[in-house]
Design a protein around this motif. Structure first.
Motif, PDB file in Angstrom:
ATOM      1  N   GLY A  29       0.825  -1.192   0.000  1.00  0.00           N
ATOM      2  CA  GLY A  29       0.000   0.000   0.000  1.00  0.00           C
ATOM      3  C   GLY A  29       0.861   1.244   0.000  1.00  0.00           C
ATOM      4  O   GLY A  29       1.999   1.233   0.477  1.00  0.00           O
ATOM      5  N   LEU A  30       0.325   2.308  -0.544  1.00  0.00           N
ATOM      6  CA  LEU A  30       1.031   3.583  -0.604  1.00  0.00           C
ATOM      7  C   LEU A  30       0.254   4.614   0.205  1.00  0.00           C
ATOM      8  O   LEU A  30      -0.863   4.973  -0.157  1.00  0.00           O
ATOM      9  N   PRO A  31       0.799   5.104   1.313  1.00  0.00           N
ATOM     10  CA  PRO A  31       0.104   6.147   2.083  1.00  0.00           C
ATOM     11  C   PRO A  31      -0.011   7.427   1.252  1.00  0.00           C
ATOM     12  O   PRO A  31       0.921   7.830   0.567  1.00  0.00           O
ATOM     13  N   LEU A  32      -1.170   8.048   1.317  1.00  0.00           N
ATOM     14  CA  LEU A  32      -1.405   9.272   0.577  1.00  0.00           C
ATOM     15  C   LEU A  32      -2.226  10.212   1.448  1.00  0.00           C
ATOM     16  O   LEU A  32      -3.159   9.787   2.124  1.00  0.00           O
ATOM     17  N   GLN A  33      -1.842  11.467   1.448  1.00  0.00           N
ATOM     18  CA  GLN A  33      -2.577  12.485   2.178  1.00  0.00           C
ATOM     19  C   GLN A  33      -3.006  13.576   1.207  1.00  0.00           C
ATOM     20  O   GLN A  33      -2.323  13.848   0.227  1.00  0.00           O
ATOM     21  N   GLY A  34      -4.152  14.202   1.498  1.00  0.00           N
ATOM     22  CA  GLY A  34      -4.636  15.275   0.649  1.00  0.00           C
ATOM     23  C   GLY A  34      -5.436  16.276   1.432  1.00  0.00           C
ATOM     24  O   GLY A  34      -5.885  16.015   2.549  1.00  0.00           O
ATOM     25  N   LYS A  35      -5.598  17.431   0.851  1.00  0.00           N
ATOM     26  CA  LYS A  35      -6.382  18.498   1.465  1.00  0.00           C
ATOM     27  C   LYS A  35      -7.435  18.952   0.465  1.00  0.00           C
ATOM     28  O   LYS A  35      -7.134  19.172  -0.709  1.00  0.00           O
ATOM     29  N   VAL A  36      -8.675  19.108   0.932  1.00  0.00           N
ATOM     30  CA  VAL A  36      -9.784  19.497   0.076  1.00  0.00           C
ATOM     31  C   VAL A  36     -10.354  20.813   0.585  1.00  0.00           C
ATOM     32  O   VAL A  36     -10.772  20.902   1.737  1.00  0.00           O
ATOM     33  N   ASP A  46     -16.797  18.202   7.134  1.00  0.00           N
ATOM     34  CA  ASP A  46     -16.263  16.888   7.444  1.00  0.00           C
ATOM     35  C   ASP A  46     -17.229  15.820   6.983  1.00  0.00           C
ATOM     36  O   ASP A  46     -18.453  16.018   6.947  1.00  0.00           O
ATOM     37  N   GLY A  47     -16.720  14.650   6.639  1.00  0.00           N
ATOM     38  CA  GLY A  47     -17.591  13.554   6.244  1.00  0.00           C
ATOM     39  C   GLY A  47     -16.903  12.619   5.286  1.00  0.00           C
ATOM     40  O   GLY A  47     -15.672  12.692   5.067  1.00  0.00           O
ATOM     41  N   GLY A  48     -17.675  11.692   4.726  1.00  0.00           N
ATOM     42  CA  GLY A  48     -17.129  10.712   3.806  1.00  0.00           C
ATOM     43  C   GLY A  48     -17.248  11.178   2.373  1.00  0.00           C
ATOM     44  O   GLY A  48     -18.319  11.599   1.942  1.00  0.00           O
ATOM     45  N   TYR A  49     -16.148  11.108   1.618  1.00  0.00           N
ATOM     46  CA  TYR A  49     -16.125  11.466   0.202  1.00  0.00           C
ATOM     47  C   TYR A  49     -15.797  10.212  -0.602  1.00  0.00           C
ATOM     48  O   TYR A  49     -14.830   9.520  -0.321  1.00  0.00           O
ATOM     49  N   ALA A  77     -10.683  19.345   6.428  1.00  0.00           N
ATOM     50  CA  ALA A  77     -10.283  19.418   5.014  1.00  0.00           C
ATOM     51  C   ALA A  77      -9.171  18.460   4.651  1.00  0.00           C
ATOM     52  O   ALA A  77      -8.770  18.385   3.503  1.00  0.00           O
ATOM     53  N   VAL A  78      -8.664  17.684   5.599  1.00  0.00           N
ATOM     54  CA  VAL A  78      -7.523  16.790   5.342  1.00  0.00           C
ATOM     55  C   VAL A  78      -8.013  15.343   5.335  1.00  0.00           C
ATOM     56  O   VAL A  78      -8.864  14.956   6.151  1.00  0.00           O
TER      57      VAL A  78
END
Length: 605
Positions: A29-36, A46-49, A77-78
């Protein structure tokens, strides 16, 4: 939908080997982080996307090497996730060369440009990306219920404003009523109705729903009420899908319908029957203003009866910028038994293409089924077969492009064959559902004759004991003009078996010879059934040179059946008998010399 801007920071915790990799080198697996964030930089709720991640070997084109779709939790947002934890990476991903990652929310294009993954540990900040996406909770419909909502909940309907129990509207033949009228901005979320008389074919086919947005004078939706809810042939059949359903006498629509400067709906009763009770509720939310990217809902009914030889049936021709959301189709074989028309392929032309970019493998395949719907009727969230009638050779089916919308920038043409290379004569009608910016292209002219809204053979009329006119076509001869078997269902009902013998000489004083079978020798009373129309002439029947009945003047300003016409008596032999029809001229108001024979009836004396 909410317009989102994503700032993605991608952190990949793996080391690709310099030497040729082995199976063990494929990361789990490849960890990935993002900001929306929103376009103004503020955080999203906040919630499920519901997000789809893809890896490519090319920064622009190509096909995905790997894909994973899952719900990702966003807080402040993260989000953080691990790519490959639900859909493992395939052995073909060697990670010894650059790959490119894309992110996509439902209903939106993939992010562009893609982000390059390198062959060493790194952190890379993505370029700012703008997408049109829904708010949190799209992947889990119940996940967002606890979130704060805005707007003002409203409802318009048929409630009895006096406080009584007459919670319905009546609609007389030819009458139009307003169902909904709202100023300002809003989004319609639910439309429910039920109708009396219940399950009436004429009302389902001939009561027409129209929707107007933002003050437009031409409707964005124009559909018979039964077809609007996804079921054809004027039938009421229970089914369930995500945006539309019919359940135990109720009809429900959940297509979201935004409007920016007012909305108005009407219902017109084109039938000869009174709608005794139209019960309905329209639930909507008022807003001070909606984002400009909220597109208008459109629904368009079309029909070809019969379909054109050698030409695809057209479901939709749209102009502007939008996306296809769904299709309901109602198909019937007119010329033979069986469902061979399902061999027709869909062909979708996007933005002026001369060759379709979407070219299917068969009609039931397009509607997400197979083998001529061999397991029968069913309904699912996004596709279904509501009617499969092997006696009348009918199919009513639907497909909603909710997970796979078809976007277009300037034009969209959606077509489908009726049989292989359009070799089946069918009665095809459809409803296309789509969203687009205004203005929309002009709709095809909606029929003004209510009979043209009724299904083929909806009320098959047969004259008892009839010798059908069309059965005499093959043996008939004429001194001038053509003799054909003509379908009369397009003119309404009243013709036996919906067909007739049609003869059209160019001038007067020509003869049509008919070979009429008699079951036994004897004297018969002869009764004829004919057609009147504005281009029909005058005719005299003869048997053995002797007039049979009076001269017939078949002129009328409309296309109508004559009903029974007495032609007197004739002595006939068993089997074939020659009867002639002489064209004696035409009414002064008639434009041609045509003749139509629906049927003859021989009654022994």
């Amino acid at each position: 939908m909410m317009k989102l801007t994503q700032h993605l920071a991608v952190l990949l915790a793996f080391c690709a080997l310099i030497s040729a990799p082995t199976q063990a080198d494929i990361p789990a697996g490849l960890p990935l982080q993002g900001k929306v964030t929103r376009p103004n930089g503020t955080v999203v709720p906040d919630g499920g996307y519901f997000i789809t991640f893809r890896l490519y070997s090319d920064p622009l084109g190509g096909t995905p090497l790997w894909q994973e779709t899952k719900t990702v939790s966003v807080a402040g947002a993260v989000f953080s996730t691990v790519l490959g934890d639900s859909t493992p990476f395939p052995a073909s991903l060697t990670f010894d060369r650059p790959y490119y990652i894309s992110v996509q929310l439902p209903g939106d294009d993939e992010m562009a440009p893609r982000l390059a993954l390198k062959t060493a540990p790194y952190a890379h900040a993505a370029e700012t990306l703008t997408v049109d996406g829904p708010p949190a909770g799209i992947g889990a419909p119940l996940a967002g219920l606890a979130k704060a909502r805005t707007g003002r909940a409203r409802q318009q309907g048929s409630m009895d404003t006096t406080g009584g129990n007459a919670d319905f509207r009546s609609v007389n033949p030819g009458q139009t009523i307003t169902l909904f009228d709202s100023p300002g901005a809003g989004i319609i979320q639910r439309f429910w109705c039920t109708i009396a008389p219940r399950a009436d074919l004429q009302i389902h086919c001939q009561a027409v729903l129209r929707m107007y947005w933002d003050g437009e004078t031409k409707p964005s939706a124009e559909v018979p009420i039964g077809a609007f809810f996804g079921v054809g042939f004027g039938q009421q059949v229970d089914f369930q899908s995500m945006p539309l359903n019919e359940t135990s006498g109720g009809y429900n629509c959940y297509w979201p319908m935004p409007y920016h400067a007012g909305a108005r709906w009407t219902l017109t009763n084109m039938s000869s029957k009174r709608i005794d009770a139209f019960y309905y509720n329209i639930d909507y939310t008022e807003y001070d203003k909606l984002p400009n990217d909220q597109r208008h809902f459109h629904a368009q009914w079309r029909r070809e009866n019969p379909t054109r030889p050698g030409a695809n049936y057209t479901i939709l021709e749209a102009a502007g910028k939008g996306h296809l959301a769904g299709v309901a189709m109602f198909m019937q074989n007119r010329q033979a038994t069986g469902l061979g028309f399902l061999e027709g392929d869909e062909m979708i032309f996007i933005d002026g293409e001369t060759a379709p970019s979407i070219y299917g493998t068969g009609t039931e395949d397009y509607f997400s089924s197979g083998w001529y719907y061999d397991r029968g009727t069913y309904s699912a969230l996004y596709h279904g077969c509501v009617i499969k009638d092997t006696e009348l050779n009918r199919i009513s089916t639907y497909r909603w492009h909710i997970e796979d919308p078809k976007p277009f920038e300037s034009a969209l043409r959606v077509t489908i064959e009726h049989g292989t290379n359009n070799n089946t004569e069918g009665d095809y009608s459809s409803v296309a559902y789509w969203y687009q910016n205004e203005p929309h292209a002009a709709f095809p002219a909606f029929p003004t004759d209510p009979a043209l809204l009724l299904p083929y053979n909806s009320t098959t009329y047969k004259i008892p004991g009839a010798i059908e006119g069309e059965s005499l076509v093959a043996s008939a001869q004429a001194t001038s003009g053509t003799i054909v078997d003509q379908d009369m269902s397009v003119f309404g009902t009243g013709w036996s078996d919906n067909r007739q013998l049609w003869w059209y000489p160019n001038t007067a004083n020509h003869t049509l010879t008919l070979h009429v079978p008699a079951p036994a020798a004897g004297t018969y009373t002869v009764t004829g059934y004919f057609t009147r129309a504005k281009d029909y002439g005058k005719f005299q029947f003869k048997k053995g040179g002797v007039n049979l009945g009076p001269e017939l003047n078949l002129f009328d300003t409309e296309v109508v059946p004559t009903g029974a016409v007495a032609l007197g008596t004739a002595t006939l032999t068993v089997g074939d008998n020659v009867i002639t029809v002489v064209n004696t001229g035409k009414d002064a108001a008639s434009t041609e010399y045509m003749f139509g024979l629906d049927a003859l009836v021989l009654t022994p004396q």
